[in-house]
Scaffold this motif. Structure first.
Motif, PDB file in Angstrom:
ATOM      1  N   THR A 189       0.909  -1.227  -0.064  1.00 50.87           N
ATOM      2  CA  THR A 189      -0.023   0.133  -0.024  1.00 50.87           C
ATOM      3  C   THR A 189       0.989   1.305  -0.003  1.00 50.87           C
ATOM      4  O   THR A 189       0.711   2.255  -0.561  1.00 50.87           O
ATOM      5  N   THR A 204       2.005   1.933  -3.599  1.00 48.05           N
ATOM      6  CA  THR A 204       1.125   2.048  -4.564  1.00 48.05           C
ATOM      7  C   THR A 204       0.113   3.180  -4.288  1.00 48.05           C
ATOM      8  O   THR A 204      -0.613   3.519  -5.265  1.00 48.05           O
ATOM      9  N   GLN A 205       0.036   3.774  -3.079  1.00 50.69           N
ATOM     10  CA  GLN A 205      -1.178   4.708  -2.884  1.00 50.69           C
ATOM     11  C   GLN A 205      -0.605   5.912  -2.014  1.00 50.69           C
ATOM     12  O   GLN A 205      -0.846   6.430  -0.981  1.00 50.69           O
ATOM     13  N   ARG A 206       0.645   6.196  -2.403  1.00 45.86           N
ATOM     14  CA  ARG A 206       1.311   7.553  -1.923  1.00 45.86           C
ATOM     15  C   ARG A 206       1.763   8.291  -2.991  1.00 45.86           C
ATOM     16  O   ARG A 206       2.073   7.687  -3.944  1.00 45.86           O
ATOM     17  N   ASN A 220      -7.320   1.814   3.264  1.00 51.61           N
ATOM     18  CA  ASN A 220      -6.684   1.528   1.957  1.00 51.61           C
ATOM     19  C   ASN A 220      -7.647   1.494   0.883  1.00 51.61           C
ATOM     20  O   ASN A 220      -7.409   1.281  -0.248  1.00 51.61           O
ATOM     21  N   ARG A 221      -8.824   2.041   1.044  1.00 54.55           N
ATOM     22  CA  ARG A 221      -9.736   2.275  -0.011  1.00 54.55           C
ATOM     23  C   ARG A 221     -10.709   3.496   0.256  1.00 54.55           C
ATOM     24  O   ARG A 221     -11.084   3.785   1.142  1.00 54.55           O
ATOM     25  N   ASP A 263      -8.613   9.881  -7.138  1.00 52.27           N
ATOM     26  CA  ASP A 263      -8.595   9.795  -5.707  1.00 52.27           C
ATOM     27  C   ASP A 263      -7.292  10.211  -5.466  1.00 52.27           C
ATOM     28  O   ASP A 263      -6.267   9.964  -6.046  1.00 52.27           O
ATOM     29  N   CYS A 290      -5.322   8.581  -3.219  1.00 51.09           N
ATOM     30  CA  CYS A 290      -4.347   7.700  -3.191  1.00 51.09           C
ATOM     31  C   CYS A 290      -3.930   7.433  -4.606  1.00 51.09           C
ATOM     32  O   CYS A 290      -2.806   6.698  -4.635  1.00 51.09           O
ATOM     33  N   ASP A 291      -4.356   8.017  -5.802  1.00 47.96           N
ATOM     34  CA  ASP A 291      -3.867   7.628  -7.004  1.00 47.96           C
ATOM     35  C   ASP A 291      -2.871   8.850  -7.634  1.00 47.96           C
ATOM     36  O   ASP A 291      -2.388   8.762  -8.596  1.00 47.96           O
TER      37      ASP A 291
END
Length: 408
Positions: free
Chosen positions: A37, A40-42, A130-131, A148, A150-151
């Motif tokens: 996570t 891929t989410q930072r 994480n969502r 979003d 996270c993307d």
């Protein structure tokens, strides 16, 4: 198998370490790589908002040269990988858990990569944030590119044109600042979110709050003290500096009030509450500083006097008149930073999740015996969901698991 741990982020690795210390047989399944996570989410310039000295895994101590620094995302991932290697933790990478279901005699069945594993206990450590929360119902009709939080990776990865960031919490404030210093034109739709000063009276604020017991206030106490009976949002704290709304405005971010709707096929509408949101942040910061002052006084600590933080004293640069409408066609992109929750769709144990698909638990201990949820935001205390809680909570779960196994 005695125990299966799902996820090899900081919560899963912490649980694995404590299980290993007690000689409990276990396996750790990770859907991709350690710290996936975080990979891929930072965004590219992301840094942790805990200081280097406080970014500690169970059994570790810090003796480096920069205790007040802030790790980059890549540095934190390297820390996790090194931790797993040095302690020989049984991490199985690229082994996504697709189902956790009820097994025989009070146990569970875990399905991972085509393998079916019976387990007496399961520690779910796949992440509680994480969502992205669902966007507003009408967002799908907006004629503008949308992502979003996270993307988001960097300003250069977005379409040309002004960017609207929706949500002024931790991610929204930092992403707006990242865009501003990259030279992008940025609107930030603000909300009622508190703020913490980065340093106060000679020490990192979060360290003061640790020392004073502020971070140990229980989940139950936080809910009881909230006027609406809900857990409060965490105040914004920048990784390397204080991030106030007035500071962001002085850096060129155009502040709007809360996003309220979309009308006439092109106009986004906002509340006229920017000033109130700035004031709320100021009040939240003042309360935290008052807590620290009281702790310093009753403890007889010889701390330096308080000094003003320029990010809190700078005058806000607000649009006049306030922005109450914005033509969506003028925007290059919209970034949604309105919150996160956990993705527990693979947990099929009856009674384990609520109607929203989130864990039913008491301090991270599931209502189904043998099922544990590690790393939950506000799981047991205010510090839960941050790495500051990993040693304490991992030891607790491992001790409870050891008790279950000893009972037969």
């Amino acid at each position: 198998m005695d125990t299966v741990v799902v996820g090899a982020g900081w919560a899963g690795l912490g649980a694995s370490y404590e299980l290993a210390q007690r000689g409990i047989r276990h396996r750790v399944f990770e859907r991709a790589r350690i710290g996936e996570t975080w990979r891929t989410q930072r965004w590219d310039t992301f840094r942790l908002n805990t200081t280097t000295a406080d970014t500690l895994m169970p059994g570790e101590r810090y003796d480096g040269p920069d205790p007040d620094g802030a790790l980059t995302c890549n540095e934190f991932i390297a820390l996790l990988e090194d931790y797993a290697r040095r302690h020989d933790l049984p991490v199985e990478k690229d082994r996504a858990v697709t189902a956790v279901s009820t097994g025989l005699e009070g146990g569970f069945v875990v399905e991972a990569g085509g393998e079916v594993i019976p387990a007496r206990n399961v520690v779910i450590a796949s992440g509680s944030l994480n969502r992205p929360l669902p966007r507003l119902a009408w967002a799908a009709s907006l004629p503008a590119p949308q992502v979003d939080g996270c993307d988001y990776r960097s300003a250069k990865g977005l379409p040309a044109g002004p960017v609207l960031v929706v949500g002024s919490g931790q991610s929204g404030a930092q992403i707006a600042y990242d865009l501003a210093i990259a030279g992008r034109s940025v609107y930030l739709s603000t909300g009622r979110v508190g703020r913490l000063i980065r340093r106060y009276r000679g020490k990192d604020t979060l360290r003061w709050l640790d020392d004073s017991g502020f971070m140990d206030v229980s989940r139950a106490e936080l809910i009881a003290a909230a006027p609406d009976g809900r857990l409060p949002a965490r105040g914004v704290i920048g990784a390397t500096r204080t991030l106030s709304l007035q500071f962001l405005s002085a850096e060129g971010v155009m502040l709007t009030g809360r996003l309220t709707g979309f009308s006439a096929g092109r106009m986004l509408t906002f509340r006229d509450d920017v000033v109130a949101n700035i004031l709320l942040g100021d009040e939240a910061s003042a309360r935290v500083k008052g807590w620290i002052d009281a702790y310093i006084e009753r403890s007889g600590i010889d701390a330096p006097p308080a000094e003003d933080d320029p990010a809190e004293t700078v005058a806000p640069h607000l649009p006049d008149p306030p922005i109450l409408e914005l033509d969506v066609s003028s925007l290059g992109c919209i970034i949604w930073c309105t919150g996160f929750r956990g993705d527990y769709g693979y947990v099929g144990v009856a009674g384990a999740l609520d109607r929203h698909g989130q864990p039913i638990h008491a301090g991270g201990v599931g209502v189904v015996p043998g099922l544990f949820f590690a790393g939950l935001d506000f799981g047991t205390k205010r510090k839960s969901g941050t790495i500051r809680a990993v040693a304490e909570e991992s030891a607790l779960f491992a001790a409870l698991i050891a008790e279950r196994l000893a009972a037969g």
